[in-house]
Enzyme design. Structure first.
Site, PDB file in Angstrom:
ATOM      1  N   CYS A  23      -5.560   4.101  -0.947  1.00 29.88           N
ATOM      2  CA  CYS A  23      -5.283   2.718  -0.574  1.00 29.88           C
ATOM      3  C   CYS A  23      -4.356   2.075  -1.592  1.00 29.88           C
ATOM      4  O   CYS A  23      -4.499   2.340  -2.771  1.00 29.88           O
ATOM      5  CB  CYS A  23      -6.587   1.924  -0.488  1.00 29.88           C
ATOM      6  N   PRO A  24      -3.374   1.284  -1.179  1.00 27.35           N
ATOM      7  CA  PRO A  24      -3.202   0.745   0.189  1.00 27.35           C
ATOM      8  C   PRO A  24      -2.326   1.601   1.111  1.00 27.35           C
ATOM      9  O   PRO A  24      -1.994   1.139   2.202  1.00 27.35           O
ATOM     10  CB  PRO A  24      -2.509  -0.588  -0.088  1.00 27.35           C
TER      11      PRO A  24
END
Lengths: 85, 371
Positions: A23-24
């Site tokens: 992530c992201p």
């Protein structure tokens, strides 16, 4: 996941393979894939970073799309499905 | 500029002076019988009275521990031991790791966490349903959340725990020194470092009615080996200073937090987290879509701005924040500000002016699409 959600996940029009990304990045890949696709399209993201289980529903809420549900994949990850609005 | 005053805060001159006075006058072991010891003991006793006064209990029910973490561990263990035959612990989903770790350790995993809503308030019906089963040793519910700032409605929580006859342990480590002390608890833990005292000290306050048994070898000694007297004195002076200025400081910081929340909400793809009104006055949290939390913190650090974050890549475990997950907030690109009383309007203006450019740069670097 309910039977309805499972059916929706099976009927995904687009699959984004974000396996191995942290992530992201899975959310960025999802957002890129969503660009230009018509409302009603289902997109399933395959992820191994479990933060995506929080962030895909949050992305859908923040961008006005619908989070359909999640299911486990054969490997370590999860498959998260959204439907564009 | 330091905008990460959550769990630690810069010490004021008055607190530092108290610390030095403690070194000069409180160096002796308070447990011995000579004059030097008596002086050290008087400093600890006076500090304990000051803590008890702010927390709303009596000095003899106010205990010092070596950290808020060990304070939480000990009071949870102490109440658990006194509730023989009840072997389950109930907490909210957004309790601190220290609380849930202690609970799991004691109850052998027999721990239930009660969900919270999207603002972070505990589900009272779910809590009541858990406590209706007569196997619960204690309920652990925070006062203010250290990550999202939401204040629990402890009056309503206490109604539930009282009618179920379950002791209520309140983690007030993020709230004491930042507003009125909570009134509804059977045991409460506070963290002096959070209000600008030294770290390495915890305070456990009990009500006279609260039953506990020492489950550790030192009996009723909550801080085996003794506490560091200068820290205790400095913690009491820091709390007194905060208390004297509470009204004006709280109002000012609440205004700055409201300004940050309102401004951040206008930035595209930014999720502002926590209850807008029922909240700690000094904590504010938001998450930025498509932004890597670690890059964000590093970039702000290069600009001379220290902030906190609950994003996975910024934690030691690489796990996303349980708190952000529990309220359904975006877990990446998270920024958490903790404002201490020295933070100025100008500093917040500088941060707010800088953030949109930082967010846009990091999104561009990551190849994120337009919002």
């Amino acid at each position: 996941m309910s039977a309805d959600q499972a059916a929706a996940a099976d009927a995904s029009d687009v699959t984004v393979d974000a396996t191995g990304l942290l992530c992201p990045l899975p959310i960025i890949e999802l957002a890129k894939a969503a660009k230009g696709l018509p409302a009603g399209t289902a997109i399933t993201v395959l992820c191994t970073d479990l933060a995506a289980r929080i962030d895909v529903p949050a992305w859908a809420r923040m961008t006005g799309h619908e989070f359909v549900g999640e299911s486990r994949t054969d490997g370590e990850g999860v498959a998260l499905t959204v439907r564009l609005r | 500029m330091f905008l990460d005053a959550s769990g630690s805060a810069p010490m004021t001159n008055r607190t530092l002076e108290a610390f030095h006075a403690g070194l000069a006058d409180g160096w002796a072991d308070p447990s011995r019988l000579h004059t030097e010891s008596r002086r050290a003991r008087q400093l600890v006793d006076a500090a304990r009275e000051a803590f008890a006064d702010v927390l709303g209990t009596r000095p003899e029910h106010t205990h010092l521990s070596h950290s808020p973490h060990t304070g939480l561990e000990r009071i949870i263990a102490g109440i658990f031991a006194a509730r023989r035959g009840r072997d389950r612990i109930v907490g909210t989903a957004i309790e601190r790791d220290a609380t849930l770790l202690a609970a799991h350790h004691l109850a052998g995993g027999n721990v239930t966490t009660v969900p919270v809503d999207t603002l972070g308030h505990v589900d009272l019906d779910a809590l009541a349903a858990e406590l209706a089963v007569p196997d619960v040793a204690l309920a652990a519910v925070q006062h203010g959340n250290h990550e999202i700032g939401t204040l629990q409605r402890l009056d309503q929580v206490a109604e539930v725990t009282r009618s179920a006859n379950v002791p209520l342990v309140v983690d007030a480590t993020a709230s004491i020194g930042h507003g009125a002390s909570p009134e509804h608890w059977d045991a409460l833990v506070a963290n002096p470092a959070d209000w600008g005292g030294p770290s390495g000290l915890g305070i456990v306050a009990l009500q006279p009615r609260t039953r506990w048994l020492p489950s550790w070898p030192e009996g009723d000694d909550w801080a085996p080996g003794g506490v560091f007297v200068p820290s205790v004195l400095a913690a009491a002076v820091a709390l007194q200073e905060r208390t004297e200025q509470l009204e004006s400081t709280t109002e000012r910081l609440r205004g700055l937090v409201a300004r940050v929340r309102a401004t951040a909400a206008t930035w595209p793809g930014v999720d502002v987290v926590g209850d807008p009104d029922e909240r700690l006055p000094h904590i504010v949290t938001f998450s930025c879509l498509y932004v890597d939390g670690e890059s964000l913190l590093s970039r702000l650090d290069r600009e001379g701005i220290a902030v906190g974050s609950g994003s996975a890549c910024t934690t030691s475990t690489l796990e996303p924040s349980r708190v952000l997950a529990s309220v359904g907030a975006l877990s990446h690109g998270n920024v958490r500000l903790g404002l201490h009383p020295g933070v100025t309007e100008e500093q917040i203006s500088r941060l707010l002016a800088l953030m949109p450019r930082v967010i846009a740069d990091l999104r561009a670097e990551a190849g994120a699409p337009e919002l």
